[in-house]
Write an enzyme that holds these catalytic residues in place. Structure first.
Site, short mmCIF file in Angstrom:
data_model
loop_
_atom_site.label_atom_id
_atom_site.label_comp_id
_atom_site.label_asym_id
_atom_site.label_seq_id
_atom_site.Cartn_x
_atom_site.Cartn_y
_atom_site.Cartn_z
N TRP A 38 -21.82 -16.85 -28.88
CA TRP A 38 -22.38 -15.74 -28.10
C TRP A 38 -22.94 -14.73 -29.08
CZ3 TRP A 38 -21.34 -10.50 -28.22
CH2 TRP A 38 -22.06 -9.73 -27.29
N GLU A 75 -23.21 -19.51 -24.88
CA GLU A 75 -22.86 -18.58 -23.81
C GLU A 75 -23.96 -17.55 -23.59
OE1 GLU A 75 -19.42 -15.20 -22.79
OE2 GLU A 75 -19.29 -16.44 -24.59
N LYS A 112 -25.67 -14.10 -21.41
CA LYS A 112 -25.24 -12.81 -20.88
C LYS A 112 -26.39 -12.21 -20.09
CE LYS A 112 -22.52 -8.76 -21.99
NZ LYS A 112 -21.54 -8.21 -22.93
N ASP A 145 -19.54 -17.39 -18.09
CA ASP A 145 -18.62 -16.26 -18.08
C ASP A 145 -18.77 -15.54 -16.75
OD1 ASP A 145 -17.76 -13.42 -18.41
OD2 ASP A 145 -17.35 -14.05 -20.47
N HIS A 184 -20.94 -12.40 -16.62
CA HIS A 184 -22.27 -12.40 -17.23
C HIS A 184 -23.38 -12.72 -16.24
CE1 HIS A 184 -20.79 -12.91 -21.65
NE2 HIS A 184 -20.25 -11.89 -21.02
N HIS A 189 -15.36 -18.95 -18.96
CA HIS A 189 -14.69 -17.72 -19.36
C HIS A 189 -14.33 -16.96 -18.10
CE1 HIS A 189 -15.88 -17.05 -23.86
NE2 HIS A 189 -15.13 -18.11 -23.65
N ASP A 206 -20.25 -6.23 -16.47
CA ASP A 206 -19.38 -7.05 -17.31
C ASP A 206 -18.35 -6.18 -18.02
OD1 ASP A 206 -18.30 -9.13 -18.80
OD2 ASP A 206 -19.77 -8.90 -20.39
N ASP A 213 -14.93 -6.69 -17.93
CA ASP A 213 -13.81 -7.47 -18.47
C ASP A 213 -12.44 -6.93 -18.08
OD1 ASP A 213 -15.16 -9.58 -20.01
OD2 ASP A 213 -15.98 -7.91 -21.15
N ASP A 244 -11.26 -14.13 -20.81
CA ASP A 244 -12.08 -13.20 -21.60
C ASP A 244 -12.07 -11.84 -20.93
OD1 ASP A 244 -13.79 -11.93 -23.26
OD2 ASP A 244 -15.55 -13.15 -22.81
#
Length: 420
Positions: A187, A228, A230, A261, A264, A288, A296, A298, A328
């Site tokens: 990433w 990955e 985003k 993810d 993302h 993820h 995003d 997290d 993640d």
């Protein structure tokens, strides 16, 4: 607090209830016990790492809060992980970022070697864990423009290409040592804060850099490469070079794993829906698991509808053999060890619920277009005693549930709160 006899009695009743739906609870527990979750090291210290370097850019990555007990060195981080894994049923993995090297040396990112991570491999062997790996393309002076592999400066690109090459070598060595292939996930934070005029040039540079980084071939039994995407990040709001479409095409052309993810994508997109779509074109998937709030951000994973849908898709589409599941998120407003434990256990609970659904019956109803019966059974199944099966799984693994779990988490947090 329920005693051992209560757990057994509750499980016996639950087993009968699920049997009435044609579901074998013991088989579901066995299936769940075979699914490893890759636990992310960076929750333990707020994505800080253990390098001795200077750099101002976080690549759009920021942990908020200052809860006491942050790990300050590899030994403290491993101790925290030891505690967390002891509260989680099953055998799992650790996902390690390149900035978490364990050495008295001060190598730059393009100088790291396997020996700088050997202690992590020794620890993983002792604990029966697998390892995964990630190059660290952020928080470095040569990433301060939020450009790395797509940077217009060839010298900066070469620096990051070498970092990526060395990370692949390190990950492959980990896989060999542990007898379990390490996923090495790429990433990069590359993008533009304002509207670019030459997206194509940046993406051609990224593609060429990736090709150079992936030039060396490794056995898949040692190393699984993943890429990955985003949607956007802080400082790259207008364009990310490595978008979902870019990496989907790259993974298909080059045969790498594709990382999805959950944070993302646009908030209205369902990542669960993407699994079967991409699985038709890519062999391996890296997932993820995170919880975005508006963007995003997290957050710690909850047992919510998004997670349940993800788990059901993995099970019903038979994608678990082709999917590596990793967490993640990073939250410094709460106990970091508790965040790990809650996140992993919620992922496991979601998978268990999927294993406990009458999959064949629901699929048969859908195949004959009986959407009414599908809806009724799907909703009625929500009332089945899933919690009793989870409690039984934890009892077999000798890990706590409920108030007993909270007591352990609070006791450990009190023990580490004095860290400076």
């Amino acid at each position: 607090m329920p005693g051992e006899g209560d757990v057994t009695n509750n499980y016996d009743l639950a087993r009968e209830a699920f049997a009435g739906w044609g579901v074998d609870t013991d088989a579901a527990i066995t299936a769940l016990s075979a699914v490893p979750i890759s636990v992310h090291c960076w929750q333990g210290d707020d994505v800080g790492g253990f390098e001795r370097k200077s750099g101002t850019s976080g690549g759009g990555i920021q942990a908020t809060g200052n809860h006491p007990g942050r790990a300050r060195n590899p030994d403290e981080l491993r101790a925290d992980l030891d505690f967390a894994f002891a509260q989680i049923p099953g055998r799992h993995r650790l996902n390690l970022h390149a900035c978490y090297l364990d050495t008295a040396e001060q190598p730059d990112r393009d100088e790291i070697e396997y020996r700088h991570f050997a202690s992590w491999v020794d620890w993983a062997k002792e604990n029966g864990l697998g390892l995964d790996f990630n190059p660290t393309f952020f928080a470095h002076a040569k990433a301060d423009d939020n450009l790395t592999l797509s940077h217009p400066d060839a010298g900066i690109r070469d620096f990051w290409i070498e970092h990526g090459r060395r990370c692949r070598e390190i990950a492959a060595a980990m896989g060999r040592e542990l007898g379990s292939a390490a996923v090495n996930n790429i990433w990069v934070p590359d993008g533009s804060k304002d509207t670019p005029v030459d997206r194509m040039a940046a993406r051609r540079r990224l593609e060429a850099s990736l090709d150079a980084m992936f030039a060396e071939t490794f056995q898949k039994s040692e190393l699984i490469d993943a890429v990955e995407s985003k949607l956007f990040g802080i400082g790259v709001e207008s364009m990310t070079v490595g978008s979902h479409e870019f990496y989907l095409g790259y993974a298909i052309r080059k045969g790498t794993a594709l990382c999805l993810d959950m944070g993302h994508f646009h908030p209205t997109e369902s990542v669960a829906d993407k699994l079967s779509a991409v699985a038709l074109s890519v062999e391996d998937i890296l997932l993820h698991v995170s919880r975005p709030v508006r963007w995003d951000s997290d957050h710690v994973v909850l047992l919510n509808d998004d997670l349940l849908a993800m788990a059901q898709e993995l099970v019903f589409a038979d994608l678990l053999p082709r999917t590596r599941i990793g967490l993640d998120f990073f939250d410094a407003t709460i106990s970091r060890t508790a965040a790990w434990v809650v996140g992993v256990r919620n992922m496991q609970k979601a998978l268990l619920r999927a294993f406990l659904l009458p999959q064949a019956r629901l699929k048969a109803l859908e195949a004959r277009l009986d959407y009414t019966a599908r809806l009724v059974l799907t909703e009625e199944a929500r009332d089945l005693p899933f919690a009793a099966v989870w409690a039984e799984y934890c009892a077999r693994a000798e890990v706590p549930v409920g108030e007993a779990l909270l007591g352990r988490l609070e006791a450990y947090q009190a023990a580490v709160s004095g860290r400076g």
